[in-house]
Design a protein around this motif. Structure first.
Motif, PDB file in Angstrom:
ATOM      1  N   VAL A  15       0.849  -1.187   0.000  1.00 50.38           N
ATOM      2  CA  VAL A  15       0.000   0.000   0.000  1.00 50.38           C
ATOM      3  C   VAL A  15       0.887   1.241   0.000  1.00 50.38           C
ATOM      4  O   VAL A  15       1.546   1.540   1.004  1.00 50.38           O
ATOM      5  CB  VAL A  15      -0.941  -0.003   1.224  1.00 50.38           C
ATOM      6  CG1 VAL A  15      -1.870   1.203   1.177  1.00 50.38           C
ATOM      7  CG2 VAL A  15      -1.734  -1.292   1.280  1.00 50.38           C
ATOM      8  N   LEU A  16       0.936   1.943  -1.137  1.00 51.73           N
ATOM      9  CA  LEU A  16       1.755   3.139  -1.235  1.00 51.73           C
ATOM     10  C   LEU A  16       1.048   4.304  -0.542  1.00 51.73           C
ATOM     11  O   LEU A  16      -0.176   4.384  -0.494  1.00 51.73           O
ATOM     12  CB  LEU A  16       2.007   3.468  -2.697  1.00 51.73           C
ATOM     13  CG  LEU A  16       2.741   2.404  -3.509  1.00 51.73           C
ATOM     14  CD1 LEU A  16       2.910   2.826  -4.957  1.00 51.73           C
ATOM     15  CD2 LEU A  16       4.109   2.109  -2.898  1.00 51.73           C
ATOM     16  N   GLY A  17       1.858   5.217  -0.022  1.00 52.17           N
ATOM     17  CA  GLY A  17       1.284   6.394   0.624  1.00 52.17           C
ATOM     18  C   GLY A  17       0.827   6.146   2.034  1.00 52.17           C
ATOM     19  O   GLY A  17       0.221   7.011   2.666  1.00 52.17           O
ATOM     20  N   GLN A  18       1.102   4.955   2.559  1.00 55.25           N
ATOM     21  CA  GLN A  18       0.726   4.612   3.921  1.00 55.25           C
ATOM     22  C   GLN A  18       2.004   4.586   4.784  1.00 55.25           C
ATOM     23  O   GLN A  18       3.109   4.644   4.268  1.00 55.25           O
ATOM     24  CB  GLN A  18       0.036   3.249   3.954  1.00 55.25           C
ATOM     25  CG  GLN A  18      -1.256   3.202   3.163  1.00 55.25           C
ATOM     26  CD  GLN A  18      -2.312   4.131   3.731  1.00 55.25           C
ATOM     27  OE1 GLN A  18      -2.502   4.195   4.937  1.00 55.25           O
ATOM     28  NE2 GLN A  18      -2.987   4.867   2.863  1.00 55.25           N
ATOM     29  N   PRO A  19       1.852   4.512   6.092  1.00 55.90           N
ATOM     30  CA  PRO A  19       3.043   4.460   6.948  1.00 55.90           C
ATOM     31  C   PRO A  19       3.982   3.335   6.544  1.00 55.90           C
ATOM     32  O   PRO A  19       3.547   2.294   6.061  1.00 55.90           O
ATOM     33  CB  PRO A  19       2.459   4.220   8.344  1.00 55.90           C
ATOM     34  CG  PRO A  19       1.063   4.762   8.272  1.00 55.90           C
ATOM     35  CD  PRO A  19       0.609   4.499   6.860  1.00 55.90           C
ATOM     36  N   ALA A  20       5.265   3.557   6.747  1.00 59.53           N
ATOM     37  CA  ALA A  20       6.264   2.545   6.395  1.00 59.53           C
ATOM     38  C   ALA A  20       5.905   1.222   7.057  1.00 59.53           C
ATOM     39  O   ALA A  20       5.500   1.162   8.216  1.00 59.53           O
ATOM     40  CB  ALA A  20       7.644   2.999   6.865  1.00 59.53           C
ATOM     41  N   GLY A  21       6.067   0.163   6.286  1.00 57.38           N
ATOM     42  CA  GLY A  21       5.797  -1.173   6.817  1.00 57.38           C
ATOM     43  C   GLY A  21       4.372  -1.632   6.575  1.00 57.38           C
ATOM     44  O   GLY A  21       3.993  -2.710   7.001  1.00 57.38           O
ATOM     45  N   THR A  22       3.567  -0.806   5.874  1.00 50.42           N
ATOM     46  CA  THR A  22       2.195  -1.205   5.599  1.00 50.42           C
ATOM     47  C   THR A  22       2.179  -2.156   4.413  1.00 50.42           C
ATOM     48  O   THR A  22       2.180  -1.748   3.262  1.00 50.42           O
ATOM     49  CB  THR A  22       1.302   0.015   5.300  1.00 50.42           C
ATOM     50  OG1 THR A  22       1.415   0.931   6.397  1.00 50.42           O
ATOM     51  CG2 THR A  22      -0.140  -0.384   5.125  1.00 50.42           C
ATOM     52  N   THR A  23       2.232  -3.432   4.703  1.00 53.60           N
ATOM     53  CA  THR A  23       2.254  -4.454   3.675  1.00 53.60           C
ATOM     54  C   THR A  23       1.361  -5.592   4.117  1.00 53.60           C
ATOM     55  O   THR A  23       1.460  -6.059   5.244  1.00 53.60           O
ATOM     56  CB  THR A  23       3.688  -4.997   3.473  1.00 53.60           C
ATOM     57  OG1 THR A  23       4.566  -3.891   3.235  1.00 53.60           O
ATOM     58  CG2 THR A  23       3.740  -5.963   2.308  1.00 53.60           C
ATOM     59  N   ALA A  24       0.490  -6.007   3.225  1.00 55.69           N
ATOM     60  CA  ALA A  24      -0.393  -7.127   3.563  1.00 55.69           C
ATOM     61  C   ALA A  24       0.193  -8.404   3.009  1.00 55.69           C
ATOM     62  O   ALA A  24       0.206  -8.611   1.809  1.00 55.69           O
ATOM     63  CB  ALA A  24      -1.786  -6.885   2.995  1.00 55.69           C
TER      64      ALA A  24
END
Length: 203
Positions: free
Chosen positions: A193-202
């Motif tokens: 997820v781009l544009g989200q806090p670092a480390g936001t990965t599903a």
């Protein structure tokens, strides 16, 4: 990285340096627990890598690469624990494909339709495991005859590209890493997820 999903990463002595270091680090970056293994070696053991480059000769040159520390013991692998398999290229695949346990684990991922990624000479392990029949894939060009002899369709693409056929993701060489890993993540169902806090990965 507690409860992180796991990827099995197969490498070995004189695997290509970039093709070991870069996919390993990229998969860690997006949140996977990556078990880097080599037959007859255990967690904490080192492998030696090699740097392959193109300097105007008829084939690539080979120079010493970095030492790479394995993160898991090959003897402790439980195949059902893994979301997918990545196979590094370089010189290691030519001897790794002689190991029956390696061929069996590749067949497990192929037969269970789990994501399976291989780069450069790593495709030699796929052909030795006899899992490429009827599949479209690419590899380092010198491996093309093996792909065809094993019943696969060799796809000629630029070194910066990747080829996807179902659960298989392949690329000719390390310049293809961006598309190779992106395609593997797509097959895994991973969303960044781009544009989200670092480390936001599903994952």
């Amino acid at each position: 990285m507690e409860n992180a999903k796991k990827i099995l990463f197969l490498t070995g002595d004189f695997a290509e340096d970039y093709e070991t270091m870069v996919p390993f680090q990229m998969l860690l970056m997006v949140g996977y627990e990556v078990h880097a293994v080599c037959p007859n070696k255990k967690k904490g053991d080192m492998i030696k890598t090699a740097i392959h480059d193109f300097e105007g000769d008829q084939t690539y040159t080979e120079k010493p690469g970095h030492n790479f520390q394995l993160t898991y013991s090959f003897s402790d692998i439980k195949l059902a624990d893994y979301e997918g398999l990545v196979i590094a290229g370089g010189r290691a695949p030519e001897y790794l494909r002689l190991n029956q346990e390696v061929l069996d684990l590749v067949r497990y991922f192929a037969e269970n339709n789990k994501p399976l990624a291989a780069v450069c000479h790593g495709i030699q392990i796929l052909t030795a495991a006899r899992v490429v029949e009827g599949r479209r894939l690419t590899a380092y060009p010198a491996v093309a005859p093996e792909v065809e002899l094993a019943g696969g369709t060799y796809v000629t693409v630029e070194a910066t590209e990747a080829v996807v056929d179902g659960n298989f993701v392949t690329s000719p060489a390390w310049p293809g890493h961006p598309k190779f890993i992106r395609a593997f993540l797509d097959v895994l169902g991973t969303k960044i997820v781009l544009g989200q806090p670092a480390g936001t990965t599903a994952v």
